[in-house]
Design an enzyme around this catalytic site. Structure first.
Site, PDB file in Angstrom:
ATOM      1  CG  ASP A 221      59.924  55.937  38.785  1.00 29.20           C
ATOM      2  OD1 ASP A 221      58.906  55.319  38.440  1.00 29.20           O
ATOM      3  OD2 ASP A 221      60.290  56.982  38.249  1.00 29.20           O
ATOM      4  CG  ASP A 242      56.002  53.681  35.672  1.00 28.78           C
ATOM      5  OD1 ASP A 242      55.109  52.905  35.259  1.00 28.78           O
ATOM      6  OD2 ASP A 242      56.010  54.897  35.409  1.00 28.78           O
ATOM      7  CD1 TRP A 300      58.921  56.808  29.456  1.00 29.78           C
ATOM      8  CD2 TRP A 300      60.430  55.563  30.528  1.00 29.78           C
ATOM      9  NE1 TRP A 300      59.855  57.663  29.994  1.00 29.78           N
ATOM     10  CE2 TRP A 300      60.794  56.931  30.657  1.00 29.78           C
ATOM     11  CE3 TRP A 300      61.237  54.594  31.127  1.00 29.78           C
ATOM     12  CZ2 TRP A 300      61.933  57.341  31.357  1.00 29.78           C
ATOM     13  CZ3 TRP A 300      62.361  55.005  31.832  1.00 29.78           C
ATOM     14  CH2 TRP A 300      62.700  56.356  31.950  1.00 29.78           C
TER      15      TRP A 300
END
Length: 381
Positions: A221, A242, A300
């Site tokens: 992230d 991600d 997502w």
């Protein structure tokens, strides 16, 4: 995102009902998504897009409603200049956060903060009331802002920070610009499947932000492209899982995306949750390299939307390309596509059948500044 007007809510209900009815009546299933994108869902989405163009005033209205304290007048390029330096210099701050805190609370003119060479180990946040801030480094390899928070680290209240608050640098105000600077989260690369190890290097939670020649470095992230319209040019983004994620409406042009994982990873996790949401990520003339096995994106959001165009993909890209987040229903609603990409990882033949190899007509809305209304708000230089 702003409260929708009653007519638009009614339209949303009608479109949702039509979509469900079409699927129940046998509109082509997710396995029939083909290169021509001619399934029922695409037709409904195209009809809605056509209606939006006719109405006109609704285009990107969800982000336009988040103008905050800004006005419509032309903003001076620099009505205030602030300097930050690792060396003790007269009139210069030694902390980036202290320099930001010196800006007027409600700011309606462009403030330029020059950040000198060095590594600034601090956690920084720009409040929502402080618009029109420009951050200029001395080169992305020379000016670095770093911290090492993770989602499971406890905050001042004794509770875990969570992904949102783990960011090294967070922006909540509109009209932000960053140039020639590195934003880094130093948290170590977590083992596969580890929980609570999200470690954001940069979070942008505001409209009309531009980034040029910046670096975003982390692992899980890295770049939280949270909400608003954003433009990234000549940037370097590094991560494992991600590492570009959120619900922004963003165009990435000529950026280098680099994976650092020894197992499976994912480049994007876009969180579009409704057919009516105008968000999505578009990568144009970019380059994807690194290690491990990388998905181009994970769904997502139920209506997750990501497009790669004219992008070089190294052999690390998994042949299937995309992952449905473990929810087969999302295969019927996501919009994952590529257009004229190249490199050993760009081959489309083995991609999941619910992704799309776009035609020129289908790709056109994603590959120009019009995707983010950039001609209306991006600075000329």
């Amino acid at each position: 995102m702003g409260v929708a007007s009653p007519p638009r809510v009614t339209l949303a209900a009608i479109l949702t009902s039509l979509l469900v009815l079409a699927l129940l009546l046998g509109v082509e299933s997710s396995s029939s998504f083909g290169p021509n994108g001619s399934n029922g869902l695409v037709s409904i989405e195209k009809d809605y897009a056509k209606w939006l163009r006719q109405v006109g005033s609704f285009r990107h209205s969800l982000t336009k409603n988040r103008e905050s304290c800004t006005n419509k007048k032309k903003v001076p390029e620099a009505c205030l200049i602030v300097r930050v330096s690792k060396r003790k210099q007269s009139g210069a701050f030694q902390s980036v956060q202290k320099a930001i805190s010196s800006v007027p609370t409600i700011n309606n003119c462009r403030v330029v903060i020059f950040v000198g060479p060095g590594t600034y180990r601090e956690k920084v946040e720009i409040p929502a009331t402080m618009a029109y801030v420009t951050l200029k480094g001395s080169g992305a390899d020379r000016t670095i802002i770093e911290w090492d928070d993770t989602a499971d680290r406890k905050g001042p209240n004794g509770r875990p920070l969570g992904t949102y608050a783990s960011a090294t640098f967070a922006v909540n105000s509109p009209h932000f610009i960053a140039k020639n600077i590195t934003f880094k989260n130093n948290a170590p690369l977590p083992p596969s499947g580890a929980l609570g190890k999200q470690a954001v290097a940069f979070r942008i939670s505001a409209d009309k932000a531009a980034f040029k020649s910046c670096r975003f470095i982390g692992a899980q992230d890295t770049l939280y492209d949270h909400t608003g319209r954003h433009y990234f040019e000549n940037c370097y983004i590094e991560g494992s899982v991600d590492f570009v994620f959120g619900d922004g409406l963003s165009l990435y042009r000529n950026c280098h995306l680099h994976a650092v994982t020894n197992s499976y990873g994912a480049l994007t996790a876009q969180k579009r949750e409704s057919l009516l949401d105008e968000t999505g990520f578009s990568f144009v003339e970019c380059r994807v390299t690194g290690s491990g096995a990388l998905y181009l994106g994970r769904a997502w959001g139920t209506f997750s939307r990501v497009v790669f165009a004219y992008t070089y993909m190294d052999k690390i890209i998994t042949p299937r390309g995309w992952y449905d987040w473990g929810d087969k229903n999302r295969e019927m609603t996501v919009f994952f596509g590529q257009y004229k990409c190249l490199g050993p990882g760009a081959a489309y033949e083995a991609r999941v059948p619910w992704s799309r190899e776009l035609t020129s007509e289908e790709a056109e809305p994603f590959i120009s500044l019009d995707f983010i209304d950039g001609n209306e708000w991006l600075p000329k230089s």
